[in-house]
Design a protein around this motif. Structure first.
Motif, PDB file in Angstrom:
ATOM      1  N   PHE A   1       0.842  -1.210  -0.084  1.00 28.64           N
ATOM      2  CA  PHE A   1       0.009   0.141  -0.143  1.00 28.64           C
ATOM      3  C   PHE A   1       0.844   1.125  -0.118  1.00 28.64           C
ATOM      4  O   PHE A   1       2.238   1.256   0.593  1.00 28.64           O
ATOM      5  CB  PHE A   1      -0.834   0.202   1.257  1.00 28.64           C
ATOM      6  N   ASP A   2       0.307   2.229  -0.749  1.00 31.76           N
ATOM      7  CA  ASP A   2       1.117   3.596  -0.383  1.00 31.76           C
ATOM      8  C   ASP A   2       0.097   4.797  -0.030  1.00 31.76           C
ATOM      9  O   ASP A   2       0.609   6.080   0.386  1.00 31.76           O
ATOM     10  CB  ASP A   2       1.417   4.178  -1.874  1.00 31.76           C
ATOM     11  N   LYS A   3      -1.202   4.449   0.202  1.00 32.56           N
ATOM     12  CA  LYS A   3      -1.986   5.201   1.109  1.00 32.56           C
ATOM     13  C   LYS A   3      -3.128   4.491   1.471  1.00 32.56           C
ATOM     14  O   LYS A   3      -3.475   3.648   1.403  1.00 32.56           O
ATOM     15  CB  LYS A   3      -2.375   6.321   0.370  1.00 32.56           C
ATOM     16  N   GLU A   4      -3.909   5.130   2.583  1.00 32.07           N
ATOM     17  CA  GLU A   4      -5.001   4.417   3.087  1.00 32.07           C
ATOM     18  C   GLU A   4      -6.379   4.755   2.330  1.00 32.07           C
ATOM     19  O   GLU A   4      -6.195   5.816   1.680  1.00 32.07           O
ATOM     20  CB  GLU A   4      -5.061   4.890   4.806  1.00 32.07           C
ATOM     21  N   PHE A   5      -7.190   4.001   2.657  1.00 29.18           N
ATOM     22  CA  PHE A   5      -8.561   4.303   1.702  1.00 29.18           C
ATOM     23  C   PHE A   5      -9.808   3.587   2.566  1.00 29.18           C
ATOM     24  O   PHE A   5      -9.630   2.959   3.549  1.00 29.18           O
ATOM     25  CB  PHE A   5      -8.256   3.678   0.397  1.00 29.18           C
ATOM     26  N   LEU A   6     -11.124   3.912   2.100  1.00 27.56           N
ATOM     27  CA  LEU A   6     -12.200   3.427   2.692  1.00 27.56           C
ATOM     28  C   LEU A   6     -12.573   2.148   2.241  1.00 27.56           C
ATOM     29  O   LEU A   6     -12.416   1.890   0.761  1.00 27.56           O
ATOM     30  CB  LEU A   6     -13.283   4.273   2.703  1.00 27.56           C
ATOM     31  N   VAL A   7     -12.941   1.144   2.784  1.00 24.75           N
ATOM     32  CA  VAL A   7     -13.535  -0.160   2.351  1.00 24.75           C
ATOM     33  C   VAL A   7     -14.901  -0.283   2.575  1.00 24.75           C
ATOM     34  O   VAL A   7     -15.316  -0.041   3.905  1.00 24.75           O
ATOM     35  CB  VAL A   7     -12.679  -1.261   2.806  1.00 24.75           C
TER      36      VAL A   7
ATOM     37  N   VAL B   1     -18.592   0.360   6.351  1.00 21.36           N
ATOM     38  CA  VAL B   1     -17.826   1.093   5.903  1.00 21.36           C
ATOM     39  C   VAL B   1     -16.570   1.100   6.897  1.00 21.36           C
ATOM     40  O   VAL B   1     -16.959   1.521   8.153  1.00 21.36           O
ATOM     41  CB  VAL B   1     -17.954   2.673   5.343  1.00 21.36           C
ATOM     42  N   ARG B   2     -15.182   0.769   6.480  1.00 13.55           N
ATOM     43  CA  ARG B   2     -14.216   0.842   7.571  1.00 13.55           C
ATOM     44  C   ARG B   2     -12.967   1.326   6.809  1.00 13.55           C
ATOM     45  O   ARG B   2     -12.799   1.302   5.667  1.00 13.55           O
ATOM     46  CB  ARG B   2     -13.834  -0.715   7.821  1.00 13.55           C
ATOM     47  N   ASN B   3     -12.066   1.870   7.739  1.00 14.90           N
ATOM     48  CA  ASN B   3     -10.837   2.422   7.219  1.00 14.90           C
ATOM     49  C   ASN B   3      -9.772   1.393   7.223  1.00 14.90           C
ATOM     50  O   ASN B   3      -9.719   0.616   8.151  1.00 14.90           O
ATOM     51  CB  ASN B   3     -10.548   3.709   8.268  1.00 14.90           C
ATOM     52  N   THR B   4      -8.908   1.438   6.093  1.00 16.45           N
ATOM     53  CA  THR B   4      -7.723   0.540   6.100  1.00 16.45           C
ATOM     54  C   THR B   4      -6.803   1.021   7.397  1.00 16.45           C
ATOM     55  O   THR B   4      -6.787   2.119   7.824  1.00 16.45           O
ATOM     56  CB  THR B   4      -7.014   0.678   4.837  1.00 16.45           C
ATOM     57  N   GLN B   5      -6.038  -0.026   7.570  1.00 15.78           N
ATOM     58  CA  GLN B   5      -4.674   0.475   8.540  1.00 15.78           C
ATOM     59  C   GLN B   5      -3.525  -0.449   7.804  1.00 15.78           C
ATOM     60  O   GLN B   5      -3.535  -1.790   7.560  1.00 15.78           O
ATOM     61  CB  GLN B   5      -4.771  -0.268   9.754  1.00 15.78           C
ATOM     62  N   ASN B   6      -2.700   0.349   7.172  1.00 13.06           N
ATOM     63  CA  ASN B   6      -1.667  -0.197   6.203  1.00 13.06           C
ATOM     64  C   ASN B   6      -2.218  -1.048   5.200  1.00 13.06           C
ATOM     65  O   ASN B   6      -1.696  -2.148   4.613  1.00 13.06           O
ATOM     66  CB  ASN B   6      -0.731  -1.402   7.090  1.00 13.06           C
TER      67      ASN B   6
ATOM     68  N   ASN C   1     -19.280  -8.859  -0.303  1.00 15.95           N
ATOM     69  CA  ASN C   1     -18.661  -8.125  -1.402  1.00 15.95           C
ATOM     70  C   ASN C   1     -18.033  -7.065  -0.943  1.00 15.95           C
ATOM     71  O   ASN C   1     -18.825  -6.076  -0.084  1.00 15.95           O
ATOM     72  CB  ASN C   1     -19.793  -7.780  -2.267  1.00 15.95           C
ATOM     73  N   ALA C   2     -16.773  -6.866  -1.039  1.00 17.92           N
ATOM     74  CA  ALA C   2     -15.897  -5.888  -0.780  1.00 17.92           C
ATOM     75  C   ALA C   2     -15.445  -5.013  -1.675  1.00 17.92           C
ATOM     76  O   ALA C   2     -14.818  -5.227  -2.802  1.00 17.92           O
ATOM     77  CB  ALA C   2     -14.681  -6.106   0.105  1.00 17.92           C
ATOM     78  N   SER C   3     -15.051  -3.499  -1.611  1.00 18.61           N
ATOM     79  CA  SER C   3     -14.580  -2.706  -2.578  1.00 18.61           C
ATOM     80  C   SER C   3     -14.082  -1.489  -1.650  1.00 18.61           C
ATOM     81  O   SER C   3     -14.660  -1.184  -0.662  1.00 18.61           O
ATOM     82  CB  SER C   3     -15.900  -2.121  -3.616  1.00 18.61           C
ATOM     83  N   GLY C   4     -13.227  -0.868  -2.391  1.00 17.60           N
ATOM     84  CA  GLY C   4     -12.547   0.149  -1.698  1.00 17.60           C
ATOM     85  C   GLY C   4     -11.270   0.691  -2.645  1.00 17.60           C
ATOM     86  O   GLY C   4     -10.872   0.320  -3.713  1.00 17.60           O
ATOM     87  N   GLY C   5     -11.276   2.234  -2.357  1.00 20.22           N
ATOM     88  CA  GLY C   5     -10.376   2.950  -3.150  1.00 20.22           C
ATOM     89  C   GLY C   5     -10.796   2.788  -4.520  1.00 20.22           C
ATOM     90  O   GLY C   5     -11.892   2.852  -5.193  1.00 20.22           O
ATOM     91  N   SER C   6      -9.775   2.886  -5.581  1.00 23.27           N
ATOM     92  CA  SER C   6      -9.952   2.510  -6.840  1.00 23.27           C
ATOM     93  C   SER C   6     -10.040   1.260  -7.282  1.00 23.27           C
ATOM     94  O   SER C   6      -9.893   0.955  -8.754  1.00 23.27           O
ATOM     95  CB  SER C   6      -9.023   3.272  -7.602  1.00 23.27           C
ATOM     96  N   PHE C   7     -10.001   0.451  -6.586  1.00 17.02           N
ATOM     97  CA  PHE C   7      -9.815  -1.338  -6.649  1.00 17.02           C
ATOM     98  C   PHE C   7     -11.096  -1.642  -7.028  1.00 17.02           C
ATOM     99  O   PHE C   7     -12.173  -1.385  -6.642  1.00 17.02           O
ATOM    100  CB  PHE C   7      -9.123  -1.969  -5.730  1.00 17.02           C
ATOM    101  N   ALA C   8     -10.981  -2.940  -7.665  1.00 14.68           N
ATOM    102  CA  ALA C   8     -12.035  -3.782  -8.206  1.00 14.68           C
ATOM    103  C   ALA C   8     -12.771  -4.545  -6.985  1.00 14.68           C
ATOM    104  O   ALA C   8     -12.172  -4.643  -5.928  1.00 14.68           O
ATOM    105  CB  ALA C   8     -11.708  -4.845  -9.086  1.00 14.68           C
ATOM    106  N   ASN C   9     -14.145  -4.577  -7.030  1.00 13.72           N
ATOM    107  CA  ASN C   9     -14.930  -5.347  -6.287  1.00 13.72           C
ATOM    108  C   ASN C   9     -14.625  -6.753  -6.065  1.00 13.72           C
ATOM    109  O   ASN C   9     -14.040  -7.379  -7.150  1.00 13.72           O
ATOM    110  CB  ASN C   9     -16.291  -5.064  -6.419  1.00 13.72           C
ATOM    111  N   GLN C  10     -14.415  -7.235  -4.710  1.00 20.15           N
ATOM    112  CA  GLN C  10     -14.167  -8.890  -4.612  1.00 20.15           C
ATOM    113  C   GLN C  10     -15.177  -9.568  -3.827  1.00 20.15           C
ATOM    114  O   GLN C  10     -15.687  -8.718  -2.809  1.00 20.15           O
ATOM    115  CB  GLN C  10     -12.795  -8.768  -3.866  1.00 20.15           C
TER     116      GLN C  10
END
Length: 485
Positions: free
Chosen positions: A73-79, A115-120, A138-147
């Motif tokens: 990771f290079d920054k935190e994001f919301l999931v 909705v949760r904040n990432t840590q690392n 089903n999880a999604s966060g930042g600009s990443f694809a849903n998983q």
């Protein structure tokens, strides 16, 4: 970007030098250069999988990964975690494993988002659900694809036994229709609920088919000595019936607790006695829907928990302690079952079939009793309407939950006044002395400075021993009385 596929050769062939006869192991492709965030993945209990079978808790982690699929990771994001359940609801916890985020109800997708904040670069939730339930995340966060990944909760496959661990004990009950057993440990302290479906089956070390394991010569029976080996990632669970009856040599501890969580199970105890008549410390807890207990004598308490939303059935079962119903739609008591005190903490239908209840206590309005049988005493608190009862069920007595008042009549005396027809006998008080002039309608309790003191009154009514906590009022006033179960 340059890449390579690492390959390891070990010279194991007959010829000197590397050739096709030598062992070769190919690794995963590796990209050379700076790490680049490309996507994210969702794991279940730390494994890269889209589905998993778990015990009673699952850990879902959504994390960003690099071009090699490794965490980066290079920054935190919301999931955003969106959950859907089958069969029953689920409870969602934060990453600390203890903070409850909410409850997921079956079929209500829009209310099941967390909705949760990432840590690392990682966000984690824990999910708990009942046996047989599948939770899809089903999880999604930042600009990443849903998983998407799912967990099926099947406590009966684990029950706290580590992979490869063995339990050597006694068969306490069997459910051959559903391939399940209750197995005690070698000390009689812990009872496990286990499934032998899709397991390796043995009798005295010899492999058997399910048909002969269950019903052939030397087949599975209550009281048998059995060795269970828990499954691992590469091996199936193993059940080895030693075909030695150890009912008398291995006693179940008097305070044993049995938790029945698998849906639609029907456990036959074959007349086994759980617990001790003197202590009544054993406990059976029903957590699954449509669970049936057969041919059991329980010297202790039974609870139908709030996790039950369908039926619970007792078939030729005796419970000497207290039966508490905290969930379910119908509580079936049949085939000459005999229960002591039954407490209904929820609106419930009690269906009797040629069975008896010493006392049925309804704590809420709206219950009913159907079928055929007897109830010695039917009682309810003053603010609760007692259950309706079919004419085919005989009720010998109807009584208030607290059938007496207690008035402080002097500095050291509290007078108990019983409702007519209470028929209280063997009255005792702790502390305090019961007066010699006790009658069917009144009793006096004496102890120093009675006003405001707390004491315990116990008496027998219609064959049931009842205990009450009494907080004496000031001089001339009545006490606060609470029944203890």
């Amino acid at each position: 970007m340059p890449s390579a596929t690492p390959t390891v050769f070990v010279e194991t062939g007959k010829k000197v030098g590397l050739d096709d006869d030598d062992l070769k192991q190919v690794g995963e492709i590796v990209y050379f250069g700076d790490a680049v965030l490309t996507t994210a993945k969702l794991t279940v209990n730390g494994k890269d999988t889209t589905s998993a079978t778990v015990s009673d808790r699952a850990e879902f982690t959504y994390q960003s990964v690099d071009q090699n699929g490794k965490h980066y990771f290079d920054k935190e994001f919301l999931v955003t975690f969106q959950l859907e359940t089958t069969f029953s609801g689920a409870t969602v916890y934060a990453a600390d494993g203890t903070t409850v985020l909410g409850t997921v109800n079956q079929g209500s997708m829009e209310s099941n988002k967390f909705v949760r904040n990432t840590q690392n670069g990682k966000a984690t939730i824990f999910v708990e659900a009942g046996n047989g339930t599948t939770v899809t995340v089903n999880a999604s966060g930042g600009s990443f694809a849903n998983q998407t990944a799912s967990a099926t909760f099947n406590k009966v496959t684990n029950e706290g036994i580590a992979p490869g661990q063995q339990v050597h004990g006694k068969v306490v009950a069997v459910d051959k229709d559903n391939n399940r057993i209750l197995l005690s440990d070698s000390k009689g302290e812990t009872i496990y609920e286990l499934s032998y479906a899709d397991a390796e089956l043995y009798i005295k070390g010899v492999a058997h088919l399910e048909s002969t394991f269950e019903d052939g010569p030397n087949s599975l029976s209550v009281g048998d000595e059995l060795l269970f080996t828990q499954a691992t990632d590469t091996t199936k669970a193993k059940f080895d019936n030693k075909d030695v009856n150890i009912t008398n040599s291995l006693k179940i501890k008097e305070n044993a607790k049995v938790v029945l969580s698998f849906e639609n199970s029907e456990y036959d105890f074959d007349g086994q006695i759980l617990g001790d008549a003197a202590t009544k410390a054993a406990k059976v807890e029903i957590q699954g829907n449509n669970v049936t207990l057969k041919n059991l004598i329980l010297e202790g308490d039974l609870e139908v928990t709030s996790k039950v939303t369908a039926d619970a059935t007792l078939d030729k079962v005796t419970v000497s302690g207290v039966t508490t119903v905290n969930g379910g739609a119908k509580f079936k008591v049949k085939n000459n079952s005999n229960l002591g005190v039954v407490i209904l903490n929820v609106k419930e239908e009690v269906e009797l079939t040629n069975s008896a209840i010493a006392e049925l206590v309804a704590k809420v309005t709206g219950s009913k009793v159907t079928g055929t049988g007897t109830i010695t005493t039917l009682s309810a608190p003053a603010d609760v309407t007692a259950p309706t009862v079919d004419s085919t069920v005989t009720v010998s007595n109807r009584a208030a939950e607290v059938p007496f008042t207690a008035t402080t009549t002097s500095g050291d005396t509290v007078t108990l006044t019983f409702t007519a027809g209470t028929n209280a006998t063997n009255i005792t008080s702790t502390p305090g002395t019961v007066g010699a002039g006790t009658t069917a309608d009144t009793a006096t309790i004496t102890f120093a400075n009675a006003a405001g003191k707390t004491f315990e009154v116990k008496f027998t009514q219609n064959g049931v021993v009842k205990t009450y906590t009494v907080v004496a009022g000031s001089l001339g006033n009545t006490a606060t009385i609470t029944r203890k179960y």
